[in-house]
Design an enzyme around this catalytic site. Structure first.
Site, mmCIF file in Angstrom:
data_model
loop_
_atom_site.group_PDB
_atom_site.id
_atom_site.type_symbol
_atom_site.label_atom_id
_atom_site.label_comp_id
_atom_site.label_asym_id
_atom_site.label_seq_id
_atom_site.Cartn_x
_atom_site.Cartn_y
_atom_site.Cartn_z
ATOM 1 N N TRP A 161 0.874 -1.278 0.041
ATOM 2 C CA TRP A 161 0.121 -0.038 0.109
ATOM 3 C C TRP A 161 0.818 1.467 0.193
ATOM 4 O O TRP A 161 1.341 1.820 0.891
ATOM 5 C CB TRP A 161 -0.877 -0.084 1.129
ATOM 6 C CG TRP A 161 -1.768 -1.104 1.196
ATOM 7 C CD1 TRP A 161 -3.052 -1.409 0.796
ATOM 8 C CD2 TRP A 161 -1.703 -2.458 1.935
ATOM 9 N NE1 TRP A 161 -3.702 -2.277 0.779
ATOM 10 C CE2 TRP A 161 -2.830 -3.113 1.882
ATOM 11 C CE3 TRP A 161 -0.407 -2.971 2.517
ATOM 12 C CZ2 TRP A 161 -2.863 -4.481 2.065
ATOM 13 C CZ3 TRP A 161 -0.727 -4.109 3.325
ATOM 14 C CH2 TRP A 161 -1.858 -5.034 2.668
ATOM 15 N N HIS A 182 -6.960 1.295 2.892
ATOM 16 C CA HIS A 182 -7.792 0.410 2.504
ATOM 17 C C HIS A 182 -9.021 0.514 3.558
ATOM 18 O O HIS A 182 -8.750 1.235 4.690
ATOM 19 C CB HIS A 182 -7.216 -1.122 2.513
ATOM 20 C CG HIS A 182 -6.433 -1.273 3.698
ATOM 21 N ND1 HIS A 182 -5.712 -2.485 3.788
ATOM 22 C CD2 HIS A 182 -6.166 -0.533 4.821
ATOM 23 C CE1 HIS A 182 -5.051 -2.649 4.844
ATOM 24 N NE2 HIS A 182 -5.040 -1.669 5.346
ATOM 25 N N ARG A 208 -4.623 6.164 -1.993
ATOM 26 C CA ARG A 208 -3.176 5.584 -2.397
ATOM 27 C C ARG A 208 -2.244 6.350 -3.158
ATOM 28 O O ARG A 208 -2.760 7.003 -3.837
ATOM 29 C CB ARG A 208 -3.227 4.053 -2.841
ATOM 30 C CG ARG A 208 -3.766 3.336 -1.977
ATOM 31 C CD ARG A 208 -3.656 1.652 -2.519
ATOM 32 N NE ARG A 208 -4.442 1.024 -1.648
ATOM 33 C CZ ARG A 208 -4.917 -0.377 -2.076
ATOM 34 N NH1 ARG A 208 -4.309 -0.892 -3.209
ATOM 35 N NH2 ARG A 208 -5.744 -0.751 -1.200
ATOM 36 N N GLN A 222 -13.640 1.477 -1.095
ATOM 37 C CA GLN A 222 -13.675 -0.011 -0.909
ATOM 38 C C GLN A 222 -14.998 -0.401 0.192
ATOM 39 O O GLN A 222 -15.708 0.403 0.336
ATOM 40 C CB GLN A 222 -12.191 -0.615 -0.112
ATOM 41 C CG GLN A 222 -11.242 -0.430 -0.923
ATOM 42 C CD GLN A 222 -10.008 -1.374 -0.161
ATOM 43 O OE1 GLN A 222 -10.141 -1.430 0.917
ATOM 44 N NE2 GLN A 222 -9.122 -1.807 -0.963
ATOM 45 N N VAL A 265 -4.853 -11.959 7.051
ATOM 46 C CA VAL A 265 -5.837 -13.123 6.766
ATOM 47 C C VAL A 265 -4.896 -14.032 6.498
ATOM 48 O O VAL A 265 -3.721 -14.260 6.209
ATOM 49 C CB VAL A 265 -6.380 -13.046 5.650
ATOM 50 C CG1 VAL A 265 -7.756 -12.020 5.680
ATOM 51 C CG2 VAL A 265 -6.030 -12.587 4.326
ATOM 52 N N ALA A 319 -12.715 -12.240 6.372
ATOM 53 C CA ALA A 319 -12.785 -10.825 5.930
ATOM 54 C C ALA A 319 -12.782 -10.759 4.300
ATOM 55 O O ALA A 319 -12.167 -11.684 3.882
ATOM 56 C CB ALA A 319 -11.783 -10.160 6.407
HETATM 57 N N1 PHE Z 1 -7.591 -4.666 2.229
HETATM 58 C C1 PHE Z 1 -7.291 -5.307 1.324
HETATM 59 C C2 PHE Z 1 -6.820 -4.665 0.037
HETATM 60 O O1 PHE Z 1 -6.843 -3.321 0.367
HETATM 61 C C3 PHE Z 1 -8.402 -6.269 0.722
HETATM 62 C C4 PHE Z 1 -8.590 -7.266 1.697
HETATM 63 C C5 PHE Z 1 -9.699 -7.012 2.683
HETATM 64 C C6 PHE Z 1 -8.051 -8.647 1.747
HETATM 65 C C7 PHE Z 1 -10.158 -8.124 3.675
HETATM 66 C C8 PHE Z 1 -8.507 -9.565 2.400
HETATM 67 C C9 PHE Z 1 -9.375 -9.326 3.555
HETATM 68 O O2 PHE Z 1 -6.005 -5.030 -0.904
#
Ligand code: PHE
Length: 353
Positions: A161, A182, A208, A222, A265, A319
């Protein structure tokens, strides 16, 4: 009836009617004339009605004359009506200072932005599956955006990010803040404030530090999803997202998961649907792969659960995170993400509501 039958009677009416038409000075008078001759009890109507009861020889000629007069009358009536209407309009525009013949200016009607539309549609789908909606701050602490998501300082995963930092100083000194990259920080914020079970979706704006192109914007939305409870498995993740994909893109859709890496995750996946354009055969939309990636997802990492105060030996969760603009691009066939925020009315009218 004999006094009103016969060609002579028709001719008498013709003379009378044509004179009256010339004399009529208002639209009301014209209407009275129409009733007097062609109304239910009108003179000409009576002749036409009486045709059945007269001798065939007389009937033919009288009928022809009466029908011809009817046509002439109707034509002239319409022509006179137009003349009078035009006169009335001309008189009006002479009196009033406005040009009443100008077509009106169309009112510009506002509508929902395509991003708003798609976000609502996505949220509705999850709400109908029992998820609540939450929102959180766009200017965020490092702690929520990264650390509580199992991304410690100086961890190479931060490179995923590109972050816009905000200088912030308060009584305790300089503390860096950032524009959230995010919506995942809301996972930590929610788990800190509520006890399981949790089922929530979080729409929000993200930022970003990125060069823009047809598929990248430096700000975008998002929608995050989080479900935590005892006994939640990858099967629950799969079932929920399968249902979502079918409701959004059609019941015949298939889904595919592939391994992906997100520090918060484990296991982490990206989810694709089979291409709705070519049904998986390969086309421009799916870059000839047959599959279209629509979100990242995974089972919530035990470190994330415990850093929010949940007992990770009791609770598990899943998630997911998706970009609504991307979903809208796929659904509505939009080929450049920059369209969403350049405020071009032609685009907004086409895909807005
Ligand atoms: N936050 C991640 C992204 O911005 C996306 C994501 C959210 C992936 C939740 C897994 C679980 O790329």
């Amino acid at each position: 009836m004999t006094d009103v039958t016969g060609v002579a009677a028709v001719e008498e009416i013709r003379a009378e009617v044509l004179r009256a038409l010339e004399m009529a000075a208002t639209e009301e008078q014209l209407e009275d004339l129409r009733v007097a001759y062609l109304g239910r009890r009108g003179k000409l109507t009576q002749i036409l009605r009486s045709l059945g009861s007269i001798t065939p020889e007389v009937r033919r000629e009288t009928g022809a004359a009466a029908n011809e007069l009817k046509e002439v009358f109707e034509e002239k009536l319409a022509a006179r009506r137009k003349v009078l209407a035009d006169k009335k309009l001309a008189a009006l525009s002479g009196q009033e200072k406005i040009d009443v013949t100008l077509p009106g200016r169309p009112y510009l009607r506002g509508g929902l932005h395509p991003t708003t539309r798609i976000i609502r549609e996505i949220l509705d789908t999850f709400v109908s599956m029992g998820f609540a909606i939450a929102e959180g701050p766009e200017v965020e602490w490092d702690r929520y955006n990264f650390e509580s998501l199992n991304i410690p300082k100086d961890h190479p995963a931060r490179d995923i990010w590109d972050t816009l930092w905000v200088d912030y100083t308060d009584d305790s000194g300089y503390r860096p803040m950032l524009l959230r990259t995010h919506t995942s920080p809301m996972q930590a914020r929610i788990m800190e404030t509520v006890n399981p079970p949790v089922r929530v979706v979080v729409p929000g704006k993200c930022y970003r530090y990125e060069a823009t192109d047809a598929t990248h914007e430096w700000h975008f939305y998002q929608i995050e999803g989080l479900a935590v409870d005892e006994g939640i498995t990858f099967g629950n993740l799969k079932g929920t997202l399968y249902e979502f994909a079918q409701r959004m893109f059609g019941e015949e859709r298939k889904i595919r998961f592939r391994c992906d890496y997100f520090p918060f995750v484990e296991p982490g996946v990206d989810m694709s649907i089979d291409c709705f354009q070519c049904d998986g055969d390969g086309c421009r939309i799916c870059s000839h792969t047959g599959w279209i990636e629509i979100m990242g997802a995974g089972m919530v990492h035990p470190n994330v659960l415990s850093s929010a105060g949940y007992d990770s030996s009791v609770y598990t969760g899943f998630a997911f995170g998706m970009g609504p603009e991307r979903i809208a691009m796929l659904k509505y066939g939009i080929d450049d993400i920059r369209n969403f925020y350049s405020n071009d009315l032609r685009f907004l009218r086409e895909v807005g509501d």
